[in-house]
Design a protein around this motif. Structure first.
Motif, PDB file in Angstrom:
ATOM      1  N   PHE A   7      18.951  37.160  -7.342  1.00 16.79           N
ATOM      2  CA  PHE A   7      18.427  38.498  -7.607  1.00 16.79           C
ATOM      3  C   PHE A   7      17.140  38.796  -6.850  1.00 16.79           C
ATOM      4  O   PHE A   7      16.537  39.847  -7.023  1.00 16.79           O
ATOM      5  CB  PHE A   7      18.242  38.749  -9.109  1.00 16.79           C
ATOM      6  N   LYS A   8      16.746  37.904  -5.983  1.00 18.73           N
ATOM      7  CA  LYS A   8      15.576  38.162  -5.140  1.00 18.73           C
ATOM      8  C   LYS A   8      15.991  38.583  -3.736  1.00 18.73           C
ATOM      9  O   LYS A   8      15.294  39.352  -3.084  1.00 18.73           O
ATOM     10  CB  LYS A   8      14.684  36.927  -5.091  1.00 18.73           C
ATOM     11  N   ASN A   9      17.096  38.063  -3.269  1.00 12.08           N
ATOM     12  CA  ASN A   9      17.622  38.393  -1.941  1.00 12.08           C
ATOM     13  C   ASN A   9      19.040  38.917  -2.103  1.00 12.08           C
ATOM     14  O   ASN A   9      19.917  38.191  -2.557  1.00 12.08           O
ATOM     15  CB  ASN A   9      17.633  37.157  -1.043  1.00 12.08           C
ATOM     16  N   ILE A  10      19.257  40.150  -1.735  1.00 14.22           N
ATOM     17  CA  ILE A  10      20.572  40.766  -1.899  1.00 14.22           C
ATOM     18  C   ILE A  10      21.536  40.167  -0.874  1.00 14.22           C
ATOM     19  O   ILE A  10      21.263  40.158   0.321  1.00 14.22           O
ATOM     20  CB  ILE A  10      20.464  42.290  -1.740  1.00 14.22           C
ATOM     21  N   GLU A  11      22.652  39.654  -1.384  1.00 12.54           N
ATOM     22  CA  GLU A  11      23.658  39.014  -0.532  1.00 12.54           C
ATOM     23  C   GLU A  11      25.017  39.668  -0.758  1.00 12.54           C
ATOM     24  O   GLU A  11      25.356  40.013  -1.886  1.00 12.54           O
ATOM     25  CB  GLU A  11      23.733  37.519  -0.861  1.00 12.54           C
ATOM     26  N   LEU A  12      25.793  39.787   0.296  1.00 10.95           N
ATOM     27  CA  LEU A  12      27.096  40.443   0.238  1.00 10.95           C
ATOM     28  C   LEU A  12      28.232  39.517  -0.163  1.00 10.95           C
ATOM     29  O   LEU A  12      29.364  39.971  -0.330  1.00 10.95           O
ATOM     30  CB  LEU A  12      27.433  41.077   1.594  1.00 10.95           C
ATOM     31  N   THR A  13      27.959  38.244  -0.342  1.00 15.01           N
ATOM     32  CA  THR A  13      28.985  37.244  -0.631  1.00 15.01           C
ATOM     33  C   THR A  13      29.943  37.729  -1.716  1.00 15.01           C
ATOM     34  O   THR A  13      29.522  38.090  -2.808  1.00 15.01           O
ATOM     35  CB  THR A  13      28.331  35.923  -1.073  1.00 15.01           C
ATOM     36  N   GLU A  31      21.910  43.387 -11.958  1.00 18.36           N
ATOM     37  CA  GLU A  31      22.506  42.802 -13.163  1.00 18.36           C
ATOM     38  C   GLU A  31      22.028  41.358 -13.344  1.00 18.36           C
ATOM     39  O   GLU A  31      21.675  40.945 -14.450  1.00 18.36           O
ATOM     40  CB  GLU A  31      24.040  42.825 -13.070  1.00 18.36           C
ATOM     41  N   ALA A  32      22.012  40.604 -12.262  1.00 23.91           N
ATOM     42  CA  ALA A  32      21.569  39.207 -12.321  1.00 23.91           C
ATOM     43  C   ALA A  32      20.122  39.117 -12.791  1.00 23.91           C
ATOM     44  O   ALA A  32      19.776  38.256 -13.609  1.00 23.91           O
ATOM     45  CB  ALA A  32      21.719  38.547 -10.954  1.00 23.91           C
ATOM     46  N   ARG A  33      19.271  40.001 -12.298  1.00 21.35           N
ATOM     47  CA  ARG A  33      17.873  40.005 -12.724  1.00 21.35           C
ATOM     48  C   ARG A  33      17.750  40.325 -14.212  1.00 21.35           C
ATOM     49  O   ARG A  33      16.992  39.698 -14.939  1.00 21.35           O
ATOM     50  CB  ARG A  33      17.059  41.013 -11.899  1.00 21.35           C
ATOM     51  N   TYR A  34      18.516  41.303 -14.679  1.00 22.82           N
ATOM     52  CA  TYR A  34      18.499  41.666 -16.098  1.00 22.82           C
ATOM     53  C   TYR A  34      18.861  40.457 -16.969  1.00 22.82           C
ATOM     54  O   TYR A  34      18.152  40.140 -17.926  1.00 22.82           O
ATOM     55  CB  TYR A  34      19.477  42.814 -16.382  1.00 22.82           C
ATOM     56  N   PHE A  35      19.957  39.786 -16.647  1.00 21.52           N
ATOM     57  CA  PHE A  35      20.391  38.653 -17.462  1.00 21.52           C
ATOM     58  C   PHE A  35      19.403  37.487 -17.382  1.00 21.52           C
ATOM     59  O   PHE A  35      19.224  36.766 -18.356  1.00 21.52           O
ATOM     60  CB  PHE A  35      21.810  38.215 -17.083  1.00 21.52           C
ATOM     61  N   TRP A  36      18.764  37.302 -16.245  1.00 20.04           N
ATOM     62  CA  TRP A  36      17.751  36.252 -16.137  1.00 20.04           C
ATOM     63  C   TRP A  36      16.531  36.592 -17.005  1.00 20.04           C
ATOM     64  O   TRP A  36      16.055  35.762 -17.770  1.00 20.04           O
ATOM     65  CB  TRP A  36      17.325  36.026 -14.691  1.00 20.04           C
TER      66      TRP A  36
END
Length: 158
Positions: A7-13, A31-36
């Protein structure tokens, strides 16, 4: 295959097939940042082919609760679960994320379906005129449009 979302570096994977991949990757990172921040949960996604049971469950909820069927395929599924909450996220190719917040316990448990649209996508035809969308700003995702509906039925068997 599991993919841990950064959630710090946006990746297209995993999202390369989306016409709005960069925007969707930002929404997924949000979303990842919220859950973290809320649960200290490392947000991981799985390909849709690995989560057919959960996708069938979502499709049944959408059809029976709101007569919704989406043309866009689901690319990934992320699932947060603890003793009190079951909260899967379904990431669609068109740029939408649908989640189901399902509290397992309590007198009046929260149970709802959330709809989030990434910045660069149009409102899907299946949703037009059916929902009002609120706008939220995010450093990772730009402008997010969201809406929800409460579940009327019980959908988890303990």
């Amino acid at each position: 295959m599991e993919y841990k979302v950064d959630f710090k570096n946006i990746e297209l994977t995993g999202l390369e097939s989306s016409p709005v991949a960069a925007s969707l990757a930002g929404l997924r990172a949000n979303e990842a940042r919220y859950f973290w921040n809320k649960y200290k949960f490392e947000y991981s996604t799985y390909s849709a082919s690995e989560r057919a049971k959960e996708i069938n469950w979502l499709n049944k909820i959408l059809k029976e609760e709101r007569n919704l069927e989406f043309k866009s395929p689901i690319l990934e599924v992320a699932i947060y679960e603890d003793d009190d909450i079951y909260w899967p996220d379904f990431i669609y190719q068109n740029g939408m994320i649908i989640n189901v917040l399902y509290e397992k316990k309590g007198d009046k448990p929260k149970r709802a379906v959330g709809l989030k649209l990434c910045e660069d996508m149009e409102i899907p035809s299946e949703l037009q005129g059916k929902f009002n969308f609120a706008h939220q700003r995010s450093k990772l995702a730009g402008s997010i449009r969201g809406s929800y509906f409460k579940l009327k039925k019980e959908w988890l068997q303990e």
